[in-house]
Design a protein around this motif. Structure first.
Motif, PDB file in Angstrom:
ATOM      1  N   GLU A 290      36.746  -4.317  27.105  1.00 34.31           N
ATOM      2  CA  GLU A 290      37.119  -4.121  28.508  1.00 34.31           C
ATOM      3  C   GLU A 290      37.014  -5.428  29.285  1.00 34.31           C
ATOM      4  O   GLU A 290      37.863  -5.723  30.138  1.00 34.31           O
ATOM      5  N   GLU A 291      36.000  -6.243  28.985  1.00 35.04           N
ATOM      6  CA  GLU A 291      35.870  -7.530  29.664  1.00 35.04           C
ATOM      7  C   GLU A 291      37.014  -8.456  29.288  1.00 35.04           C
ATOM      8  O   GLU A 291      37.588  -9.143  30.146  1.00 35.04           O
ATOM      9  N   SER A 292      37.356  -8.478  28.021  1.00 40.37           N
ATOM     10  CA  SER A 292      38.460  -9.322  27.574  1.00 40.37           C
ATOM     11  C   SER A 292      39.776  -8.886  28.222  1.00 40.37           C
ATOM     12  O   SER A 292      40.562  -9.730  28.672  1.00 40.37           O
ATOM     13  N   GLN A 293      40.016  -7.578  28.285  1.00 35.40           N
ATOM     14  CA  GLN A 293      41.243  -7.064  28.904  1.00 35.40           C
ATOM     15  C   GLN A 293      41.302  -7.413  30.387  1.00 35.40           C
ATOM     16  O   GLN A 293      42.362  -7.788  30.915  1.00 35.40           O
ATOM     17  N   ARG A 294      40.176  -7.309  31.063  1.00 36.80           N
ATOM     18  CA  ARG A 294      40.146  -7.626  32.494  1.00 36.80           C
ATOM     19  C   ARG A 294      40.509  -9.090  32.732  1.00 36.80           C
ATOM     20  O   ARG A 294      41.287  -9.418  33.649  1.00 36.80           O
ATOM     21  N   LEU A 295      39.956  -9.980  31.921  1.00 37.99           N
ATOM     22  CA  LEU A 295      40.257 -11.402  32.075  1.00 37.99           C
ATOM     23  C   LEU A 295      41.728 -11.695  31.801  1.00 37.99           C
ATOM     24  O   LEU A 295      42.343 -12.545  32.465  1.00 37.99           O
ATOM     25  N   GLN A 296      42.313 -11.008  30.830  1.00 39.88           N
ATOM     26  CA  GLN A 296      43.743 -11.185  30.574  1.00 39.88           C
ATOM     27  C   GLN A 296      44.572 -10.751  31.772  1.00 39.88           C
ATOM     28  O   GLN A 296      45.543 -11.428  32.148  1.00 39.88           O
ATOM     29  N   GLU A 297      44.205  -9.642  32.362  1.00 40.45           N
ATOM     30  CA  GLU A 297      44.939  -9.154  33.534  1.00 40.45           C
ATOM     31  C   GLU A 297      44.832 -10.124  34.702  1.00 40.45           C
ATOM     32  O   GLU A 297      45.744 -10.206  35.539  1.00 40.45           O
ATOM     33  N   GLU A 298      43.706 -10.884  34.740  1.00 42.86           N
ATOM     34  CA  GLU A 298      43.544 -11.886  35.794  1.00 42.86           C
ATOM     35  C   GLU A 298      44.206 -13.206  35.440  1.00 42.86           C
ATOM     36  O   GLU A 298      44.159 -14.158  36.236  1.00 42.86           O
ATOM     37  N   GLY A 299      44.820 -13.284  34.261  1.00 40.90           N
ATOM     38  CA  GLY A 299      45.498 -14.505  33.837  1.00 40.90           C
ATOM     39  C   GLY A 299      44.591 -15.526  33.203  1.00 40.90           C
ATOM     40  O   GLY A 299      45.008 -16.666  32.934  1.00 40.90           O
ATOM     41  N   ASP A 300      43.341 -15.164  32.936  1.00 39.59           N
ATOM     42  CA  ASP A 300      42.384 -16.084  32.314  1.00 39.59           C
ATOM     43  C   ASP A 300      42.376 -15.809  30.815  1.00 39.59           C
ATOM     44  O   ASP A 300      41.458 -15.187  30.266  1.00 39.59           O
ATOM     45  N   TYR A 301      43.395 -16.315  30.131  1.00 42.32           N
ATOM     46  CA  TYR A 301      43.532 -16.037  28.697  1.00 42.32           C
ATOM     47  C   TYR A 301      42.475 -16.774  27.871  1.00 42.32           C
ATOM     48  O   TYR A 301      41.995 -16.246  26.853  1.00 42.32           O
ATOM     49  N   ALA A 302      42.101 -17.980  28.307  1.00 44.13           N
ATOM     50  CA  ALA A 302      41.052 -18.706  27.592  1.00 44.13           C
ATOM     51  C   ALA A 302      39.720 -17.957  27.700  1.00 44.13           C
ATOM     52  O   ALA A 302      38.975 -17.829  26.718  1.00 44.13           O
ATOM     53  N   GLY A 303      39.417 -17.462  28.895  1.00 44.58           N
ATOM     54  CA  GLY A 303      38.195 -16.682  29.076  1.00 44.58           C
ATOM     55  C   GLY A 303      38.194 -15.436  28.227  1.00 44.58           C
ATOM     56  O   GLY A 303      37.167 -15.057  27.642  1.00 44.58           O
ATOM     57  N   ALA A 304      39.357 -14.775  28.124  1.00 42.40           N
ATOM     58  CA  ALA A 304      39.464 -13.575  27.296  1.00 42.40           C
ATOM     59  C   ALA A 304      39.208 -13.903  25.827  1.00 42.40           C
ATOM     60  O   ALA A 304      38.537 -13.138  25.114  1.00 42.40           O
ATOM     61  N   LEU A 305      39.716 -15.047  25.369  1.00 41.45           N
ATOM     62  CA  LEU A 305      39.495 -15.455  23.982  1.00 41.45           C
ATOM     63  C   LEU A 305      38.022 -15.778  23.734  1.00 41.45           C
ATOM     64  O   LEU A 305      37.457 -15.411  22.696  1.00 41.45           O
ATOM     65  N   LEU A 306      37.379 -16.446  24.691  1.00 42.16           N
ATOM     66  CA  LEU A 306      35.959 -16.752  24.546  1.00 42.16           C
ATOM     67  C   LEU A 306      35.125 -15.470  24.477  1.00 42.16           C
ATOM     68  O   LEU A 306      34.160 -15.387  23.695  1.00 42.16           O
ATOM     69  N   VAL A 307      35.492 -14.475  25.255  1.00 42.62           N
ATOM     70  CA  VAL A 307      34.782 -13.194  25.200  1.00 42.62           C
ATOM     71  C   VAL A 307      34.970 -12.552  23.826  1.00 42.62           C
ATOM     72  O   VAL A 307      34.030 -11.980  23.252  1.00 42.62           O
ATOM     73  N   GLN A 308      36.182 -12.634  23.293  1.00 40.38           N
ATOM     74  CA  GLN A 308      36.416 -12.107  21.941  1.00 40.38           C
ATOM     75  C   GLN A 308      35.546 -12.835  20.914  1.00 40.38           C
ATOM     76  O   GLN A 308      34.992 -12.208  19.995  1.00 40.38           O
ATOM     77  N   ILE A 309      35.432 -14.147  21.062  1.00 40.10           N
ATOM     78  CA  ILE A 309      34.612 -14.928  20.141  1.00 40.10           C
ATOM     79  C   ILE A 309      33.138 -14.539  20.277  1.00 40.10           C
ATOM     80  O   ILE A 309      32.421 -14.381  19.273  1.00 40.10           O
ATOM     81  N   GLN A 310      32.687 -14.335  21.516  1.00 37.66           N
ATOM     82  CA  GLN A 310      31.292 -13.954  21.710  1.00 37.66           C
ATOM     83  C   GLN A 310      31.001 -12.578  21.115  1.00 37.66           C
ATOM     84  O   GLN A 310      29.886 -12.318  20.642  1.00 37.66           O
ATOM     85  N   GLU A 311      31.999 -11.714  21.092  1.00 33.98           N
ATOM     86  CA  GLU A 311      31.825 -10.419  20.454  1.00 33.98           C
ATOM     87  C   GLU A 311      31.471 -10.585  18.980  1.00 33.98           C
ATOM     88  O   GLU A 311      30.631  -9.847  18.440  1.00 33.98           O
ATOM     89  N   THR A 312      32.059 -11.565  18.322  1.00 30.98           N
ATOM     90  CA  THR A 312      31.737 -11.801  16.903  1.00 30.98           C
ATOM     91  C   THR A 312      30.331 -12.370  16.739  1.00 30.98           C
ATOM     92  O   THR A 312      29.725 -12.215  15.682  1.00 30.98           O
ATOM     93  N   HIS A 313      29.815 -13.041  17.773  1.00 33.72           N
ATOM     94  CA  HIS A 313      28.446 -13.530  17.722  1.00 33.72           C
ATOM     95  C   HIS A 313      27.438 -12.391  17.838  1.00 33.72           C
ATOM     96  O   HIS A 313      26.259 -12.567  17.530  1.00 33.72           O
ATOM     97  N   HIS A 314      27.916 -11.246  18.293  1.00 29.30           N
ATOM     98  CA  HIS A 314      27.081 -10.044  18.355  1.00 29.30           C
ATOM     99  C   HIS A 314      27.210  -9.197  17.099  1.00 29.30           C
ATOM    100  O   HIS A 314      26.206  -8.721  16.561  1.00 29.30           O
ATOM    101  N   PHE A 315      28.442  -9.008  16.655  1.00 24.73           N
ATOM    102  CA  PHE A 315      28.718  -7.979  15.644  1.00 24.73           C
ATOM    103  C   PHE A 315      29.253  -8.522  14.323  1.00 24.73           C
ATOM    104  O   PHE A 315      29.607  -7.759  13.442  1.00 24.73           O
TER     105      PHE A 315
END
Length: 484
Positions: A290-315
């Motif tokens: 949901e955080e990644s999707q929100r950032l994409q909707e705001e046009g922050d694609y780099a932020g969305a990618l970083l959130v996706q990467i941080q998800e892998t640091h968790h799981f």
């Protein structure tokens, strides 16, 4: 055991009055032992020092007081050593694996992994490796000492000199005036011994084979502090006047801190607050999506990618078949890549990931560094990426970018997102590389207590490291099973 073969892998921690009555007058869960400690020269019988030391032994713990007045408590069930300095209310917890690693590091460095037979200590002179092995409790091979049974116990010889003697008090000729430590507490006494005396691993192995612990033992020491040698005689006595060790648990008015708190104050506070539930249960895979999707909707694609990467640091890494799995950010990774193709900031970040994949750490650092001022999950991911690239770049990279400190970046990432197990391992590794195993294992231990499995994250490698160390330094790593 061949320690030098593993050297490279290591590069990848209510007070009561004095109780000195015999065992029969004390609760069976714990006993107290007063030890008379006499020190003399090896070449003379004159006593240079005579003192009494008191220790307590439980089923899975031991406690004692150092000569400086620090209360020590070894907890075998937790695999930890606790220390409370005199006059202070702080109790420092150090992993026994950190203690083992510290002694391993010393042995490896001074003996070249067990290959050097004679160790040089500068102005203090040179010493045979056996004395380093006794001081560190680590040896590259067994059989260095000759062990011989005696009517009261056994002796150990090195170069035709008696360097250790154990007396169990069972036969005529024993010099004990109190009984040996019985089977219920002998493992705790053996676990205590390396912390108070420099005993060679060959001797520790022989001691572990007996169901009892000696009522008297003596040993020879050659060291930079005693270049001419000294002899210590420890004899259990029926009475004695000495500071009383604590009885677990530690006093309730004390504050528990993990080893390394002086260097990692904010980090350890964030970690312990996380374990105490201050920040709740932490984000799940859906929250990251949901955080990644929100950032994409705001046009922050780099932020969305970083959130996706941080998800892998968790799981852990994305599964090969992510469609239909709970890893929603993984399932939508391709869609994000397509959406960000016209965004220059996204492409800069993607170029850094590509450089890291191609082992071009210098270019990766250049691409990642502009993102480290971000906050939240995106900022944590950017810091971890930059730190990892700097570490991969090596010493050249640290010199080329003195403005970037990988340990500092990882510490900031952990404070920003203390639920990510990856960063505990990576930051712990930096402390290991810096020769500070205490803080390293504090991070490993805290990270492994996070409220989610860590099997698929780098932190699981701490288990593998500990298994290897258990083979190399077993007497620094007693287990509760041995005390039962």
């Amino acid at each position: 055991m061949r320690l030098f073969a593993f050297a490279a892998c290591l590069i990848l921690t209510p007070c009561a009055g004095a109780q000195t009555a015999p065992d029969m007058l004390m609760a069976p869960e714990e006993i107290s032992a007063a030890w008379r400690v006499e020190t003399s020269r090896t070449s003379a019988i004159d006593i240079l020092n005579d003192q009494t030391r008191v220790a307590r032994y439980g089923r899975d713990w031991a406690s004692w007081v150092t000569q400086s007045g620090t209360q020590m408590w070894l907890d075998m069930s937790q695999g930890a050593l606790f220390a409370k300095a005199e006059g202070q209310d702080i109790v420092v917890r150090t992993s026994l694996y950190a203690e083992a690693r510290r002694h391993l590091d010393i042995y490896v460095a001074l003996s070249e992994g067990g290959r050097r037979d004679v160790i040089s200590f500068g102005n203090a002179g040179t010493f045979d490796r056996v004395w380093l092995e006794a001081a560190t409790g680590v040896a590259s091979q067994t059989g260095t000492l000759a062990l011989t049974d005696t009517p009261t116990g056994f002796i150990a010889l090195y170069d035709d000199q008696v360097v250790f003697s154990a007396d169990y008090g069972a036969e005529e000729g024993s010099r004990c005036d109190a009984s040996s430590i019985g089977a219920e507490h002998s493992a705790s006494a053996l676990a205590w011994l390396p912390h108070v005396a420099p005993i060679h691993p060959d001797i520790l192995e022989r001691l572990s084979e007996d169901a009892r612990f000696p009522c008297a033992f003596s040993f020879v020491v050659y060291s930079p502090d005693s270049p001419a040698g000294r002899l210590e005689r420890w004899t259990r006595t029926a009475s004695g006047d000495a500071p009383a060790p604590v009885i677990p648990p530690m006093p309730q008015d004390s504050t528990l801190v993990y080893a390394g708190a002086d260097r990692l104050s904010a980090v350890l506070t964030a970690a312990t607050d996380t374990l105490d539930g201050v920040y709740g249960a932490g984000p799940d895979t859906e929250a990251f999506f949901e955080e990644s999707q929100r950032l994409q909707e705001e046009g922050d694609y780099a932020g969305a990618l970083l959130v996706q990467i941080q998800e892998t640091h968790h799981f852990g890494p994305c599964p090969e078949a992510s469609i239909g799995s709970a890893r929603l950010t993984c399932a939508y990774a391709s869609a994000l890549t397509l959406s960000g193709q016209d965004d220059d900031t996204f492409l800069e970040l993607a170029a850094g990931l590509d450089a890291l994949e191609r082992n071009d750490a210098a270019r990766a650092v250049e691409r990642f560094a502009p993102f480290i001022d971000r906050e939240g999950h995106a900022g944590a991911a950017a810091r971890i990426l930059t730190a990892n690239a700097l570490i991969a770049w090596g010493r050249v990279g640290l010199q080329a970018r003195p403005d970037l400190d990988p340990a500092q970046l990882l510490a900031e990432a952990l404070v920003m997102d203390p639920f990510a197990p990856d960063v505990y391992w990576r930051l712990g590794q930096r402390y290991l590389a810096a020769g500070a195993p205490g803080p390293a294992w504090s991070l490993f231990d805290l990270g492994r207590q996070l409220p989610r499995p860590v099997e698929d994250t780098p932190l699981a490698e701490a288990d593998t490291l500990e298994l290897r160390m258990s083979d190399l330094a077993p007497y620094w790593l007693p287990h509760v099973e041995t005390a039962q």
